[in-house]
Design an enzyme around this catalytic site. Structure first.
Site, PDB file in Angstrom:
ATOM      1  CG  ASP A  65      -0.387   0.199   2.519  1.00 33.07           C
ATOM      2  OD1 ASP A  65       0.849   0.333   2.609  1.00 33.07           O
ATOM      3  OD2 ASP A  65      -1.143   0.252   3.510  1.00 33.07           O
ATOM      4  CG  HIS A  66      -0.809   4.713   1.490  1.00 33.41           C
ATOM      5  ND1 HIS A  66      -1.889   3.831   1.473  1.00 33.41           N
ATOM      6  CD2 HIS A  66      -0.813   5.280   2.708  1.00 33.41           C
ATOM      7  CE1 HIS A  66      -2.505   3.898   2.633  1.00 33.41           C
ATOM      8  NE2 HIS A  66      -1.890   4.763   3.408  1.00 33.41           N
ATOM      9  CB  CYS A 104       0.911  -2.377   4.723  1.00 34.62           C
ATOM     10  SG  CYS A 104       0.693  -3.424   6.168  1.00 34.62           S
ATOM     11  N   GLY A 105       2.345  -0.310   6.200  1.00 30.21           N
ATOM     12  CA  GLY A 105       2.999   0.474   7.237  1.00 30.21           C
ATOM     13  C   GLY A 105       3.540  -0.402   8.347  1.00 30.21           C
ATOM     14  CB  THR A 106       1.995  -2.257  10.988  1.00 28.44           C
ATOM     15  OG1 THR A 106       0.805  -2.743  10.334  1.00 28.44           O
ATOM     16  CG2 THR A 106       1.733  -0.887  11.599  1.00 28.44           C
ATOM     17  N   GLY A 107       2.820  -4.012   8.341  1.00 30.29           N
ATOM     18  CA  GLY A 107       2.803  -5.412   7.913  1.00 30.29           C
ATOM     19  C   GLY A 107       1.633  -6.186   8.487  1.00 30.29           C
ATOM     20  CB  ILE A 108      -0.500  -5.610  11.455  1.00 29.11           C
ATOM     21  CG1 ILE A 108       0.680  -5.573  12.423  1.00 29.11           C
ATOM     22  CG2 ILE A 108      -1.696  -6.317  12.112  1.00 29.11           C
ATOM     23  CD1 ILE A 108       0.450  -4.690  13.643  1.00 29.11           C
ATOM     24  N   GLY A 109      -1.816  -5.489   8.641  1.00 28.79           N
ATOM     25  CA  GLY A 109      -3.005  -5.636   7.783  1.00 28.79           C
ATOM     26  C   GLY A 109      -2.753  -6.616   6.654  1.00 28.79           C
ATOM     27  CG  MET A 110       0.169  -5.827   3.590  1.00 24.13           C
ATOM     28  SD  MET A 110      -0.825  -5.989   2.085  1.00 24.13           S
ATOM     29  CE  MET A 110      -0.113  -4.633   1.115  1.00 24.13           C
ATOM     30  CG  HIS A 153      10.660 -23.959  12.800  1.00 23.81           C
ATOM     31  ND1 HIS A 153      10.825 -23.703  14.145  1.00 23.81           N
ATOM     32  CD2 HIS A 153      11.811 -24.575  12.407  1.00 23.81           C
ATOM     33  CE1 HIS A 153      12.011 -24.132  14.546  1.00 23.81           C
ATOM     34  NE2 HIS A 153      12.628 -24.648  13.516  1.00 23.81           N
ATOM     35  NE  ARG A 165      10.605 -29.814  15.871  1.00 25.11           N
ATOM     36  CZ  ARG A 165      11.741 -29.418  15.314  1.00 25.11           C
ATOM     37  NH1 ARG A 165      12.359 -30.210  14.443  1.00 25.11           N
ATOM     38  NH2 ARG A 165      12.270 -28.246  15.599  1.00 25.11           N
ATOM     39  CG  HIS A 166       8.678 -27.917  11.575  1.00 25.00           C
ATOM     40  ND1 HIS A 166       8.387 -27.267  12.757  1.00 25.00           N
ATOM     41  CD2 HIS A 166      10.022 -28.103  11.564  1.00 25.00           C
ATOM     42  CE1 HIS A 166       9.510 -27.039  13.418  1.00 25.00           C
ATOM     43  NE2 HIS A 166      10.514 -27.545  12.731  1.00 25.00           N
TER      44      HIS A 166
HETATM   45  C1  RB5 Z   1      -2.095   2.659   6.330  1.00 26.25           C
HETATM   46  O1  RB5 Z   1      -2.174   3.906   6.954  1.00 26.25           O
HETATM   47  C2  RB5 Z   1      -1.810   1.571   7.356  1.00 26.25           C
HETATM   48  O2  RB5 Z   1      -2.937   1.353   8.108  1.00 26.25           O
HETATM   49  C3  RB5 Z   1      -1.352   0.323   6.658  1.00 26.25           C
HETATM   50  O3  RB5 Z   1      -0.208   0.597   5.919  1.00 26.25           O
HETATM   51  C4  RB5 Z   1      -1.006  -0.860   7.548  1.00 26.25           C
HETATM   52  O4  RB5 Z   1      -0.111  -0.493   8.543  1.00 26.25           O
HETATM   53  C5  RB5 Z   1      -2.136  -1.646   8.049  1.00 26.25           C
HETATM   54  O5  RB5 Z   1      -1.981  -2.671   8.720  1.00 26.25           O
END
Ligand code: RB5
Length: 151
Positions: free
Chosen positions: A12-13, A69-75, A102, A136-137
């Site tokens: 993303d951006h 993405c910004g955190t990688g979490i949403g992805m 693993h 085992r994995h």
């Molecule tokens: C975008 O502002 C941000 O929410 C996205 O890049 C990401 O961090 C979401 O998990």
């Protein structure tokens, strides 16, 4: 780095600059890149790019996917909804190596606002060069898509 691979990329951006840098490094390393965007700083929705990359990996059009993405979490949340995707959200070389060894991760998620570019490049190298250990994995991976408690 390793044998020539097809790597699907999406961002993303918040992750586009790092994604473009990773694409350049992959191409320099002799790999094939499928770049699903985004291509600029305009605000976009990360699931759109995760879906494109995960479809490519699921359909075996790509060997691996990389999502930024910004955190990688949403992805990573989006990617791990796909039954055949094992996405590791990674912040260092050790977790990059272990999510391949693993978890047999086939998608790497990175947070461009969390890690620096040099760390990301080291992660990329470790992720692509580490083989899955099996053994085992295998048993554990076979349980990933169960939605009921295991007895
Ligand atoms: C975008 O502002 C941000 O929410 C996205 O890049 C990401 O961090 C979401 O998990």
């Amino acid at each position: 780095m390793t044998r020539s691979l097809i790597v699907a990329l999406g961002a993303d951006h918040g992750g586009v600059a790092l994604k473009n840098r990773l694409a350049a490094v992959l191409i320099e390393g002799g790999h094939q890149v499928q770049d699903f965007g985004t291509d600029g700083p305009a605000s976009v929705d990360y699931p759109d790019f995760a879906h494109a990359v995960c479809a490519a990996v699921t359909e075996k059009r790509a060997d691996f996917g990389i999502l930024v993405c910004g955190t990688g979490i949403g992805m990573s949340i989006t990617a791990n909804r796909y039954p055949d995707i094992r996405c590791g959200l990674v912040h260092d070389v050790t977790t990059a190596r272990l999510t391949r060894a693993h978890n047999d991760a086939n998608v790497l998620a990175l947070g461009a606002r969390i890690i620096g570019e040099e760390v990301a490049l080291d992660i990329l190298g470790a992720f692509l060069s580490t083989p899955y250990e099996g053994g085992r994995h295998d048993r554990r991976l076979a349980k990933l898509n169960k939605t009921e408690p295991t007895e």
